[in-house]
Structures are given as structure tokens and as C-alpha cells.
Motif scaffolding. Structure first.
Motif, PDB file in Angstrom:
ATOM      1  N   ARG A  68       0.807  -1.223   0.000  1.00  9.68           N
ATOM      2  CA  ARG A  68       0.000   0.000   0.000  1.00  9.68           C
ATOM      3  C   ARG A  68       0.840   1.273   0.000  1.00  9.68           C
ATOM      4  O   ARG A  68       0.337   2.330  -0.364  1.00  9.68           O
ATOM      5  N   PRO A  70       1.794   3.665   2.150  1.00  8.18           N
ATOM      6  CA  PRO A  70       0.893   4.746   2.560  1.00  8.18           C
ATOM      7  C   PRO A  70       1.567   6.115   2.579  1.00  8.18           C
ATOM      8  O   PRO A  70       2.686   6.272   3.061  1.00  8.18           O
ATOM      9  N   GLU A  75      -4.675   5.659   4.344  1.00 10.07           N
ATOM     10  CA  GLU A  75      -4.444   4.735   3.238  1.00 10.07           C
ATOM     11  C   GLU A  75      -4.023   3.360   3.729  1.00 10.07           C
ATOM     12  O   GLU A  75      -4.231   2.367   3.033  1.00 10.07           O
ATOM     13  N   ARG A  87      -9.654  11.566   6.948  1.00  8.29           N
ATOM     14  CA  ARG A  87      -8.547  12.343   6.398  1.00  8.29           C
ATOM     15  C   ARG A  87      -8.916  13.809   6.284  1.00  8.29           C
ATOM     16  O   ARG A  87      -9.942  14.171   5.714  1.00  8.29           O
ATOM     17  N   HIS A 645      -9.726   1.324  -5.263  1.00  7.15           N
ATOM     18  CA  HIS A 645      -8.290   1.582  -5.326  1.00  7.15           C
ATOM     19  C   HIS A 645      -7.608   0.371  -5.958  1.00  7.15           C
ATOM     20  O   HIS A 645      -7.952  -0.776  -5.644  1.00  7.15           O
ATOM     21  N   ARG A 647      -3.792  -1.444  -6.895  1.00  3.51           N
ATOM     22  CA  ARG A 647      -2.363  -1.451  -6.586  1.00  3.51           C
ATOM     23  C   ARG A 647      -1.699  -2.620  -7.299  1.00  3.51           C
ATOM     24  O   ARG A 647      -2.197  -3.738  -7.263  1.00  3.51           O
ATOM     25  N   ARG A 661       0.038   2.638  -8.020  1.00  5.61           N
ATOM     26  CA  ARG A 661      -1.180   2.733  -7.217  1.00  5.61           C
ATOM     27  C   ARG A 661      -2.102   3.767  -7.853  1.00  5.61           C
ATOM     28  O   ARG A 661      -1.660   4.848  -8.227  1.00  5.61           O
ATOM     29  N   ASN A 663      -5.479   5.630  -6.733  1.00  9.37           N
ATOM     30  CA  ASN A 663      -6.500   5.907  -5.723  1.00  9.37           C
ATOM     31  C   ASN A 663      -7.734   6.498  -6.392  1.00  9.37           C
ATOM     32  O   ASN A 663      -7.638   7.260  -7.346  1.00  9.37           O
TER      33      ASN A 663
END
Length: 701
Positions: A68, A70, A75, A87, A645, A647, A661, A663
Motif C-alpha cells: 500500500r 501509505p 491509506e 482524512r 483503489h 495497486r 497505485r 487511488n
């Protein structure tokens, strides 16, 4: 626009060599659910961590962190059952663990944020954004516990715990560098080195990031350094951790207006271009461990911490500047010993001293908001706590646990200004709307306050055939008032006569852990009393009452050798059980039975992992956020949203690893958090970012 740069030009990236390229490909995504047995993580769990396995929770392992990569705590952590990291702008956030999203001066006191077993902030001096102090991308694992854990972790573990567990030093030399770039001029570099020579093992990690910001006049620069040294002695083993973090952020505030997040012309709007946040933190701890001939274990951990922060409070009239800091030191000691073949007792003592300061100023004054100093005080705080937890295997597959903790928190408050609700020079303010005297901010006289609390937990667990287990847990937790709730008063209040919040919890759990299929189902009911809230006259009062109940679930299913599916979520209600008032209103509002604001009734996550080849890992994550009320009267609502999302991780050479990634893959219009304030323009939103693409490359030497 204001921004200072500790290390200009640095752009940062993911875990500081914490992961080898091979380990990322060979291990599919797993979120480990705690059970009767100790969860296996990078490095040995502490005593408290071992006992914490009886508490509902999950551990994100090093492979998940590497997948991930982050850039923000949300995330990494969002998607676990019962948890929402809401967030804000930049690295700002609010936390919910078996709770609504809590805000306000003392809200962060409901959650313990730890590095190992050591809190990142002093007891009584939490910060709602304190997860940003942790080097999450460099972690060996991240554990999240749900529900009261006050017996082990004290006052700030009322609703749950977030623990960073550091990555252990490598047995052989490892060196790595990662480079990353993405949307909004995002850049990050991470480097790391690790090795073990003889009795000494070392791991060093550094990451530096730059984010240009999606909103106008926003963005941040952040640098984080972590170091771990392990020593294996003949009698004592030691583990030393050092963490240093710097954040320089240009902050964007709420965007007001009904459904503003749907308006493409307003998504980059920043109504507070002058806002900023500068924050620095440093922490040091050394854990001494010793095993006796009888198999008992000592752990002694002295630690020290230092934080400095300055930020413009754009959410308040006049946008005052707050400058705060804290220095503290403490020691945790515990002894794990066996009283018999099936009976184990963990007992410990925690001591801590913190010196903190707060100064709030405003350049130009108006109405009841005077120019100059508004608060200027120092607080010394001392914590003394003792705890004990028994673990009794009273039958072949049945276990009973019982624990208790007594904790005392004493504040010594020293006001550096005139007491009362005057301006700095002693003159009175005149409210331009009501014509009455009195400044908005009020300062108590010097005083001392002490809070002593007792918490307990009791649990019963039974293992059945086929790796199936059931558990029952009762817990009573607490949180003492934060210093900000006691000494940052308003509207002429001279004393905040506050009690510690208390929480009573009961939960039932059913879990199965087996190869290819695992699940957990947890039902909980919690009641809180003496909840601290702000009255219609902006007075800090105790006496609020709330209840929280629901079901959390998680399913981890290996569909086929190349496919893995994780389904997790929660159905919950968070309600007022008495009447409270909204700050600025005239009378109590009929809130009994209402949902607490910013408390979605359901949140779900589905993660599908695909490993078509040994060198390739693909992860598609679906997150669903239910609707929630944005005011305590339940008259305004945010409809919720669904996000995707994607990845991808690809090993292109033995020591080169690429990642992509995306998002918000479907480019959904949504709000990270919605709020309603009749005094501040009505509906307000932190607007979520559109589809964003990030790429990284990792080299190992």
C-alpha cells in the motif's frame, strides 16, 4: 503562503528497506486477526502486546505496508473493521475506533497511539493528528485494538489502540532505496540499511516527502527518521528505538456550501490560504529484557519524548496562532511469571512526568476576540499506574483472563497571564453582537487537579475443533480530562469541574483461523458516562452519556492458489442517551436517542488479491462508507460514498521492484469528511481528491 523547509528539495518514498523484493511477491496480502494464540509479527511482541491478543483487533503485516505504500495513515488503516481514520488536509486526520469520529480538545484522549508500548504524546496532552508522528511506512507491522484497553495502556485507551511495531534488524546486510512520484507533484524518497554483526543488530530508515497539494496554497514537506538497535546479551537483551519527525504544512480548510464536493469548480478551493502547521517530534526508548532460569521475564523500558508545534487555527474566529510543546520522560516495568503450569501473571508499574506549554496569540482583535496573548500557561503532569493481568488455562481448551489497573494523573497548572476573561492588558472586551462584556477566552487561576481511576477486564475464551474459538470479554475503561479541557476555558468559566469519562463494554467473539479460510465475528455493546462536552455557553462540562453497539466482521479466504479475498466491515450505532447542546445555541437540544454526528452506521471493505506470477501482485480494494448525520440534531446528512483503489507490484529484476497505485479509480466525487455548523456557513466538507496515480521503484543492493 508560508512554508519552512527542514530539508529542501527532498522527495520521499516508502519503507526504508524494511522489505525485500522477494518477500513482497511471495506473501499474499493478509490482515492478521488476533486470537487465542500470539499473532506472529516482525520482532517479538512485548509483554503487554502478548496479553493484548485477548482484545479484538487486527495486525497489518510488513507485506501489506509494502503493497500500500501509505502516504497518509488513512491509506493503510482504513478497511479494518470498526475503524475510520478521517482524512483532513495534508497529514491532518481524526480517528474513530468503535466510535464516531471524535473532535474537540480532548477527543484524541479516547485512543492510545503507541510506538511499541510507549505513547507518542504524554498522558493528558494528546493531539488529534498524532498518527502523523509515526513512521508508518517504515514499520514492521501496525496493530489496531478495538474496545477499552485501559488495563494495559492506561487513560488514553478508552476506545482503542494503534500500535506501531518496529521492523527487526536483518540477519544479513540489506541496503535499499525507493523513489516515488505521483499526483499533485508528490515526491518521496526512502532509504534504509540493516545488518546484524555478532550480538548487535541495527536498522536505520529515512523518508522525505513533498506534496504540492490538491487545493490551492496547500501541500506539505515531511521528513521521518527511525533507528533500531538490538543487543543480545548473556543475561539482558536490549532494544533501542529512536524516531524523529518534521512536518511543514500549508493547510486547506473546510469548503462550505451544500454538496460543494460535487461542484468541479470548487474542489480545489481553499478558504484559508494563510493556515499552516509546523510540527517536530523526537522519541527515544530502550527496552531491557531478561529471562530467569524459571522461565519468567522482566521488561524495563525507560523513555523520553519531545514535541514542538505551531499552527494557525483557521477553524476559529480571528484565526489565532497556537504554539505548544511538551517534554517528558518515563519508565515502564513489568514482570511476567508463572504461578503454575497453567497460570501466568503479568504485573507492572508505569511512571511518567511531562512538562507542557501552550501559548495562543492573535495579531488583530475584534469584538470578544482580543489581540495579543489569549492563553499562556505551563502544566506539569505526573502519572503513576500499577496493573496486573492473570491468564489461567483452566481446561485443555479454555482460558480465563482477569486484569485491573489503578492510575493516578496529577496536573500542576501555572497561568502566565492575568486570570479571567480579559484581554492581555486586563481590559474588557465588548461583544459586538450582544453588547455584553467579556472576552471569548478565559484563563483559570493557578491550580492543581488530580484524577485517580480504576479499570478492569475479564475474559473467557474457548477453542473448539477445526480451529474455531469463541470468547466473551467484559471491560471497564476510562480517560482522564485532557489539559486543554481543564485550562483552555471560554465565556467566563473560571473552573472546569470535570470528572474522568468512563466506559463499560461487553463483547462476544467467534473466530476461525485455518489455512485458506479465516473469519471473525464480534458483537459489542458499550456505554459511556461523564462524557465531556461543550455546553451552549461554551463551558466544558461533564455529564454527557452515550452508547455504542454493533457487529464487526472479517473474512479472509484463499479462493484459489493465485487468488485471495478479504472482506471486512462493521454495522454499528453510536447514540446520545441524554440531551446536550450545540456550542453557540441557546438551549439544550433533544438529542436523546439521536445518532452522534459523523458516525456512519455501516462501513465495508472488500480487497481482492491476485498473484498471476511469482513476481506479480495485484490488489483491488473496494471501500464503502455509509451515510451519516453531520449535526447533533440529525437534521443534515452526508449520503456516503463508494471508492475503488488499484495497486500493482512487479518484480522486474532480482533487486528491482516497481509499483503503481491508483487511488479513487472510478473518479468518484466524495467528501473525506462532512460537517454542519450553523455558525460557520452550514454544510462544510473536506473534499476528497479525484483519481490519483502514484508510481515507485525500489532498488536493493
Amino acid at each position: 503562503m508560508r512554508r519552512s523547509h527542514l530539508l529542501p528539495g527532498l522527495f520521499l518514498i516508502a519503507p526504508a528497506l524494511a522489505v525485500s523484493a522477494n518477500s513482497v511477491q511471495e506473501s499474499p496480502l493478509r490482515i492478521q486477526e488476533t486470537s487465542l494464540e500470539t499473532v506472529e509479527v516482525i520482532g517479538k511482541l512485548t509483554h503487554k502486546g502478548s496479553v493484548a491478543d485477548s482484545i479484538a483487533g487486527a495486525t497489518l503485516d510488513v507485506d501489506t505496508i509494502a503493497q500500500r505504500v501509505p502516504t497518509h495513515p488513512a491509506e493503510l488503516i482504513n478497511g479494518l473493521p470498526g475503524i475510520w481514520i478521517s482524512r483532513g488536509d495534508g497529514q491532518e486526520h481524526l480517528t474513530a475506533i468503535r466510535s464516531p469520529v471524535l473532535s474537540g480538545a480532548g477527543s484524541c484522549g479516547a485512543f492510545a497511539v503507541l510506538e511499541g508500548d510507549i505513547p507518542v504524546r504524554g498522558t493528558g496532552f494528546c493531539n488529534v493528528n498524532q498518527l502523523s508522528d509515526l513512521p508508518l511506512s517504515q514499520a514492521g507491522s501496525v496493530q489496531v485494538l478495538r474496545g477499552p484497553a485501559s488495563v494495559l495502556y492506561g487513560s488514553d485507551a478508552q476506545h482503542g489502540v494503534v500500535r506501531l511495531l518496529s521492523a527487526a534488524p536483518a540477519e544479513t546486510r540489506e541496503v535499499g532505496v525507493s523513489l516515488e512520484g505521483g499526483a499533485n507533484d508528490y515526491r518521496r524518497i526512502s532509504t534504509g540499511v540493516s545488518d546484524t554483526i555478532g550480538r548487535n543488530g541495527v536498522r536505520l530508515g529515512f523518508s522525505g516527502s513533498h506534496d504540492g497539494g490538491y487545493k490551492i496554497d496547500s501541500g506539505y514537506d515531511q521528513q521521518q527518521f527511525s533507528a533500531r538497535h538490538d543487543y543480545r546479551g548473556d543475561i539482558w537483551n536490549t532494544r533501542t528505538l529512536v524516531s524523529i519527525s518534521n512536518l511543514n504544512q500549508e493547510t486547506a480548510g473546510y469548503v462550505t456550501g451544500l454538496d460543494a464536493y460535487r461542484d468541479s469548480r470548487r474542489r480545489r478551493e481553499n478558504p484559508n490560504p494563510e493556515a499552516f502547521r509546523d510540527s517536530q517530534s523526537a522519541r527515544l526508548q530502550t527496552r531491557f529484557e531478561r529471562a530467569t532460569a524459571a522461565g519468567n521475564h522482566w521488561q524495563i523500558t525507560p523513555y523520553a519524548r519531545h514535541t514542538e508545534m505551531a499552527f494557525l487555527m483557521h477553524y476559529l474566529p480571528g484565526t489565532p496562532l497556537e504554539e505548544n510543546g511538551q517534554r517528558g520522560a518515563g519508565i515502564q516495568a513489568s514482570y511476567d511469571y508463572r504461578l503454575g503450569e497453567n497460570l501466568e501473571l503479568l504485573s507492572g508499574l508505569d511512571l511518567e512526568h511531562t512538562n507542557a506549554r501552550v501559548r495562543q496569540t492573535q495579531e488583530s482583535g475584534f469584538s470578544s476576540f482580543p489581540a495579543g496573548r489569549q492563553y499562556d500557561y505551563q502544566v506539569a503532569a505526573d502519572v503513576l499506574a500499577a496493573f496486573s493481568n492473570m491468564d489461567w488455562l483452566f481446561a485443555e481448551r479454555s482460558r480465563f483472563t482477569l486484569g485491573a489497573r489503578w492510575e493516578s494523573l496529577r496536573y500542576d497548572y501555572d497561568n502566565q497571564m492575568l486570570a479571567g476573561d480579559t484581554a492581555e492588558d486586563g481590559s474588557q472586551c465588548i461583544n459586538g453582537f450582544t453588547g455584553t462584556e467579556g472576552c471569548r477566552y478565559s484563563r483559570p487561576d493557578d491550580r492543581r487537579d488530580e484524577f485517580s481511576n480504576l479499570s478492569f477486564n475479564a475474559g473467557l475464551a474457548r477453542e473448539f475443533a477445526n480451529n474455531l474459538s469463541a470468547s466473551l470479554r467484559l471491560a471497564h475503561g476510562f480517560r482522564a480530562p485532557q489539559a486543554g479541557e481543564l485550562y483552555r476555558l471560554q465565556n467566563g468559566q473560571t473552573v472546569a469541574d470535570l470528572d474522568s469519562e468512563s466506559i463499560d463494554s461487553v463483547e462476544l467473539g467467534l473466530r476461525k483461523n485455518s489455512e485458506g479460510l479465516g473469519f471473525s465475528l464480534t458483537g459489542f455493546y458499550m456505554e459511556k458516562s461523564d462524557v465531556i462536552f461543550q455546553s451552549s455557553e461554551r463551558l466544558n462540562l461533564s455529564g454527557g452519556q452515550t452508547r455504542h453497539y454493533g457487529v464487526e466482521y472479517e473474512l479472509d479466504w484463499g479462493l484459489a492458489p493465485q487468488w485471495a479475498l478479504i472482506l471486512a466491515g462493521t454495522y454499528a450505532r453510536h447514540q446520545y442517551t441524554n440531551n446536550v447542546s450545540e456550542p453557540g445555541s441557546d438551549t439544550l437540544i433533544e438529542t436523546r436517542g439521536n445518532d452522534i454526528d459523523t458516525a456512519p452506521r455501516h462501513m465495508h471493505s472488500l480487497t481482492l488479491g491476485w498473484t498471476p506470477f511469482a513476481q506479480t501482485r495485484v490488489e483491488l480494494q473496494f471501500q464503502s462508507m455509509g451515510s451519516y448525520y453531520t449535526d447533533i440534531e440529525n437534521a443534515h446528512r452526508y449520503p456516503g460514498h463508494d471508492l475503488l483503489h488499484l495497486r500493482l507490484r512487479q518484480q522486474v529484476a532480482p533487486r528491482i521492484n516497481l509499483g503503481v497505485r491508483i487511488n479513487n479509480l472510478a473518479n468518484v466525487d466524495y467528501a473525506e469528511r462532512a460537517d454542519y455548523s450553523g455558525l460557520a456557513g452550514g454544510d462544510r466538507y473536506f473534499i476528497g481528491e479525484p483519481r490519483s496515480v502514484f508510481g515507485d521503484v525500489r532498488f536493493e543492493f
